[in-house]
Every structure is written in structure tokens, then in C-alpha cells.
Write an enzyme that holds these catalytic residues in place. Structure first.
Site, PDB file in Angstrom:
ATOM      1  N   GLY A  15      -1.623  -2.600   5.654  1.00  0.00           N
ATOM      2  CA  GLY A  15      -2.983  -2.080   5.730  1.00  0.00           C
ATOM      3  C   GLY A  15      -4.031  -3.126   6.076  1.00  0.00           C
ATOM      4  O   GLY A  15      -5.208  -2.958   5.746  1.00  0.00           O
ATOM      5  N   ASN A  17      -5.190  -3.713   8.999  1.00  0.00           N
ATOM      6  CA  ASN A  17      -6.145  -3.046   9.908  1.00  0.00           C
ATOM      7  C   ASN A  17      -7.084  -2.127   9.135  1.00  0.00           C
ATOM      8  O   ASN A  17      -8.279  -2.068   9.430  1.00  0.00           O
ATOM      9  CB  ASN A  17      -5.402  -2.272  11.001  1.00  0.00           C
ATOM     10  CG  ASN A  17      -5.003  -3.172  12.161  1.00  0.00           C
ATOM     11  OD1 ASN A  17      -5.853  -3.636  12.917  1.00  0.00           O
ATOM     12  ND2 ASN A  17      -3.708  -3.458  12.280  1.00  0.00           N
ATOM     13  N   ARG A  68       9.478  17.767  10.379  1.00  0.00           N
ATOM     14  CA  ARG A  68       8.279  17.043  10.816  1.00  0.00           C
ATOM     15  C   ARG A  68       7.049  17.947  10.872  1.00  0.00           C
ATOM     16  O   ARG A  68       5.935  17.534  10.554  1.00  0.00           O
ATOM     17  CB  ARG A  68       8.506  16.428  12.197  1.00  0.00           C
ATOM     18  CG  ARG A  68       9.417  15.230  12.160  1.00  0.00           C
ATOM     19  CD  ARG A  68       9.597  14.624  13.540  1.00  0.00           C
ATOM     20  NE  ARG A  68      10.527  13.516  13.452  1.00  0.00           N
ATOM     21  CZ  ARG A  68      10.178  12.265  13.146  1.00  0.00           C
ATOM     22  NH1 ARG A  68       8.932  11.953  12.923  1.00  0.00           N
ATOM     23  NH2 ARG A  68      11.097  11.326  13.065  1.00  0.00           N
ATOM     24  N   LEU A  96       4.245  11.758  15.381  1.00  0.00           N
ATOM     25  CA  LEU A  96       3.544  12.999  15.078  1.00  0.00           C
ATOM     26  C   LEU A  96       3.979  14.072  16.068  1.00  0.00           C
ATOM     27  O   LEU A  96       4.265  13.783  17.229  1.00  0.00           O
ATOM     28  CB  LEU A  96       2.038  12.753  15.174  1.00  0.00           C
ATOM     29  CG  LEU A  96       1.517  11.775  14.109  1.00  0.00           C
ATOM     30  CD1 LEU A  96       0.153  11.240  14.489  1.00  0.00           C
ATOM     31  CD2 LEU A  96       1.491  12.440  12.733  1.00  0.00           C
ATOM     32  N   ASN A 110      -4.783   4.966  18.081  1.00  0.00           N
ATOM     33  CA  ASN A 110      -3.712   4.137  17.522  1.00  0.00           C
ATOM     34  C   ASN A 110      -3.937   2.698  17.963  1.00  0.00           C
ATOM     35  O   ASN A 110      -4.566   2.460  18.996  1.00  0.00           O
ATOM     36  CB  ASN A 110      -2.360   4.631  18.066  1.00  0.00           C
ATOM     37  CG  ASN A 110      -1.190   3.828  17.524  1.00  0.00           C
ATOM     38  OD1 ASN A 110      -1.128   3.514  16.332  1.00  0.00           O
ATOM     39  ND2 ASN A 110      -0.254   3.462  18.401  1.00  0.00           N
ATOM     40  N   HIS A 112      -1.654  -0.742  18.887  1.00  0.00           N
ATOM     41  CA  HIS A 112      -0.281  -1.156  19.161  1.00  0.00           C
ATOM     42  C   HIS A 112      -0.262  -2.664  19.440  1.00  0.00           C
ATOM     43  O   HIS A 112      -1.104  -3.155  20.199  1.00  0.00           O
ATOM     44  CB  HIS A 112       0.269  -0.388  20.368  1.00  0.00           C
ATOM     45  CG  HIS A 112       1.693  -0.732  20.659  1.00  0.00           C
ATOM     46  ND1 HIS A 112       2.729  -0.293  19.860  1.00  0.00           N
ATOM     47  CD2 HIS A 112       2.245  -1.516  21.612  1.00  0.00           C
ATOM     48  CE1 HIS A 112       3.863  -0.783  20.334  1.00  0.00           C
ATOM     49  NE2 HIS A 112       3.603  -1.529  21.396  1.00  0.00           N
ATOM     50  N   GLU A 177      -6.276  -7.623  16.655  1.00  0.00           N
ATOM     51  CA  GLU A 177      -6.304  -6.216  16.236  1.00  0.00           C
ATOM     52  C   GLU A 177      -7.501  -5.970  15.321  1.00  0.00           C
ATOM     53  O   GLU A 177      -8.214  -4.978  15.456  1.00  0.00           O
ATOM     54  CB  GLU A 177      -5.014  -5.850  15.491  1.00  0.00           C
ATOM     55  CG  GLU A 177      -3.771  -5.904  16.350  1.00  0.00           C
ATOM     56  CD  GLU A 177      -2.542  -5.376  15.614  1.00  0.00           C
ATOM     57  OE1 GLU A 177      -2.665  -4.427  14.826  1.00  0.00           O
ATOM     58  OE2 GLU A 177      -1.441  -5.933  15.838  1.00  0.00           O
TER      59      GLU A 177
HETATM   60  C1  GAR Z   1       0.021  -3.793  13.239  1.00  0.00           C
HETATM   61  O1  GAR Z   1       0.449  -4.940  13.929  1.00  0.00           O
HETATM   62  C2  GAR Z   1      -0.003  -2.606  14.157  1.00  0.00           C
HETATM   63  O2  GAR Z   1      -0.402  -2.917  15.462  1.00  0.00           O
HETATM   64  C3  GAR Z   1       1.441  -2.212  14.138  1.00  0.00           C
HETATM   65  O3  GAR Z   1       1.830  -2.342  12.801  1.00  0.00           O
HETATM   66  C4  GAR Z   1       1.057  -3.366  12.193  1.00  0.00           C
HETATM   67  C5  GAR Z   1       0.411  -2.808  10.960  1.00  0.00           C
HETATM   68  O4  GAR Z   1      -0.211  -3.815  10.235  1.00  0.00           O
HETATM   69  N1  GAR Z   1       1.626  -0.876  14.608  1.00  0.00           N
HETATM   70  C6  GAR Z   1       2.676  -0.491  15.310  1.00  0.00           C
HETATM   71  O5  GAR Z   1       3.586  -1.237  15.600  1.00  0.00           O
HETATM   72  C7  GAR Z   1       2.658   0.963  15.731  1.00  0.00           C
HETATM   73  N2  GAR Z   1       3.675   1.198  16.698  1.00  0.00           N
HETATM   74  P1  GAR Z   1      -1.220  -3.457   9.054  1.00  0.00           P
HETATM   75  O6  GAR Z   1      -0.499  -2.444   8.150  1.00  0.00           O
HETATM   76  O7  GAR Z   1      -1.424  -4.767   8.367  1.00  0.00           O
HETATM   77  O8  GAR Z   1      -2.465  -2.897   9.648  1.00  0.00           O
END
Ligand code: GAR
Length: 206
Positions: A15, A17, A68, A96, A110, A112, A177
Site C-alpha cells: 500500500g 501507493n 469472479r 476484474l 491502474n 503498472h 509511482e
Molecule cells: C507497485 O509497484 C505497483 O505498480 C504494482 O504493485 C506494486 C504495489 O506496491 N502493481 C502491479 O504490478 C499491477 N500489475 P504498493 O502496494 O506498495 O503500492
């Protein structure tokens, strides 16, 4: 002041982000309000972060659902009841269904950890290292039916160093990010995002 954008944040892990979004809201750089934090994993540290900041949170364990679609219906119910306008996937590691996409058309974003369309799917940082690219980065995009294939809102580039490991590259990307995700949400909140087919234009962006 402009109205706040109601957002719902879907998480599965650390979490960080989510934290950057919370921080940007708290320091008034992001005109949004988090109406729901939902995790599909009970052990996600993201939920601890939500609790610390007094945010509404839910855990939806996917094993408790028949399929799902049923899981997605429950997600939709919570998000709609919370008046969520924009769904923010922040490290949410679950696909989803169209049921969900149709409930929030062009209203799911999203992040990535790669420069899409390179390296979609899981382990994006490892795939970039293994491929030998000299630059990687991150992408904020809208969600469509494909895997990490929707229209791109913002990207940021980082160098890949010869001695990088998956962890060092992931950490360098994660810093970016945390910068661009709140910015993309801010553009959305300010009504500055215009989607024309695959192309996203941001009004008055430098
Ligand atoms: C982040 O690097 C995000 O870009 C990636 O997971 C991590 C989550 O970090 N997402 C993906 O790979 C989606 N395909 P966080 O939980 O610390 O935000």
C-alpha cells in the site's frame, strides 16, 4: 475550492501507493477524498495504513466467493454505496471481470511498474531486467478488457543500471509511482482528462 473527487482504492499488498495518495490528500495537493479502501488479502499492510488514517476499509477474501463475477458484484456494491466516482487500483493483484468494468466505464485507473506496452502482467521489473532494457519506469492508465492495455494517462522513465537487482529497480520505479499516481488522479479530479480512443489528452499539461 472545487468539489473533492470521491475515490475508492483497491489494494493487495504494502500500500505504498495508497500512502502517497493519502499524503497528497492530507497536504492538499490532491482534491480527493478516499471513500473506501478494499483489499482482497487480509494480511495487506495497506489496510493498516487505512486504519491509521481513519479511512473506511473492507477486506473481501476472494476464496469466500463462488466465482469472479460474485466477487466483483460485492466490490461494486461497496464502491457504489460509498459514492465512489473513480476506482484506483493500487497494487491490486486480481483481474476484474467485464461486470466490474461495465459498472465503472472509463472510471478505473491502474498503475503498472513498467513502460507499457512493454512488460504487462506480473513481475514487470524482473521482465525488464531480464530483457536488458536500459530504461524502464511506470505507467498510469485506464483499465480496459485486456491486461494492462488501456489508454495511457502518464508515464515516467527511470534508468536501469548494470548492477540493478529486481529490488533496486522496483524501488527506483516505486519512487516515480508515488509521484505520478497522485498527479494523474489530480488531473482527473480537475476534469482535465479527455479520452479519444487510445489517446488521453490532459488539458493545459506542460
Ligand atoms: C507497485 O509497484 C505497483 O505498480 C504494482 O504493485 C506494486 C504495489 O506496491 N502493481 C502491479 O504490478 C499491477 N500489475 P504498493 O502496494 O506498495 O503500492
Amino acid at each position: 475550492m472545487a468539489d473533492l473527487l470521491n475515490i475508492g482504492v483497491l489494494v493487495s499488498g504494502s500500500g505504498s501507493n495508497l500512502q502517497s495518495i493519502i499524503d497528497n490528500i492530507e497536504n492538499k495537493s490532491l482534491p480527493a477524498e478516499i471513500k473506501a479502501v478494499i483489499s482482497n488479502r487480509p494480511d495487506a499492510y495497506a489496510i493498516t495504513r487505512a486504519k491509521k488514517h481513519g479511512l473506511p476499509w473492507n477486506i473481501l477474501e476472494h476464496d469466500n466467493f463462488q466465482n469472479r463475477e460474485e466477487f466483483d458484484q460485492e466490490l461494486i456494491r461497496i464502491l457504489k454505496t460509498s459514492n465512489v466516482e473513480l476506482v484506483v487500483l493500487a497494487g491490486f493483484m486480481r483481474l476484474l471481470t467485464p461486470v466490474f468494468l461495465n459498472a465503472f466505464p472509463q472510471r478505473i485507473v491502474n498503475i503498472h511498474p513498467a513502460l507499457l506496452p512493454s512488460f504487462p502482467g506480473i513481475h514487470a521489473q524482473k521482465k525488464a531486467l531480464d530483457y536488458g532494457v536500459k530504461f524502464s519506469g511506470c505507467t498510469v492508465h485506464f483499465i480496459d478488457e485486456g491486461i494492462d492495455s488501456g489508454p495511457i494517462i502518464i508515464q515516467s522513465v527511470v534508468p536501469v543500471h548494470d548492477d540493478d537487482t529486481e529490488d533496486t529497480l522496483a524501488a527506483r520505479i516505486l519512487q516515480e509511482e508515488h509521484r505520478i499516481y497522485p498527479l494523474a488522479i489530480k488531473y482527473y479530479a480537475e476534469g482535465r482528462i479527455d479520452i479519444q480512443g487510445r489517446k488521453v489528452r490532459i488539458k493545459d499539461a506542460r
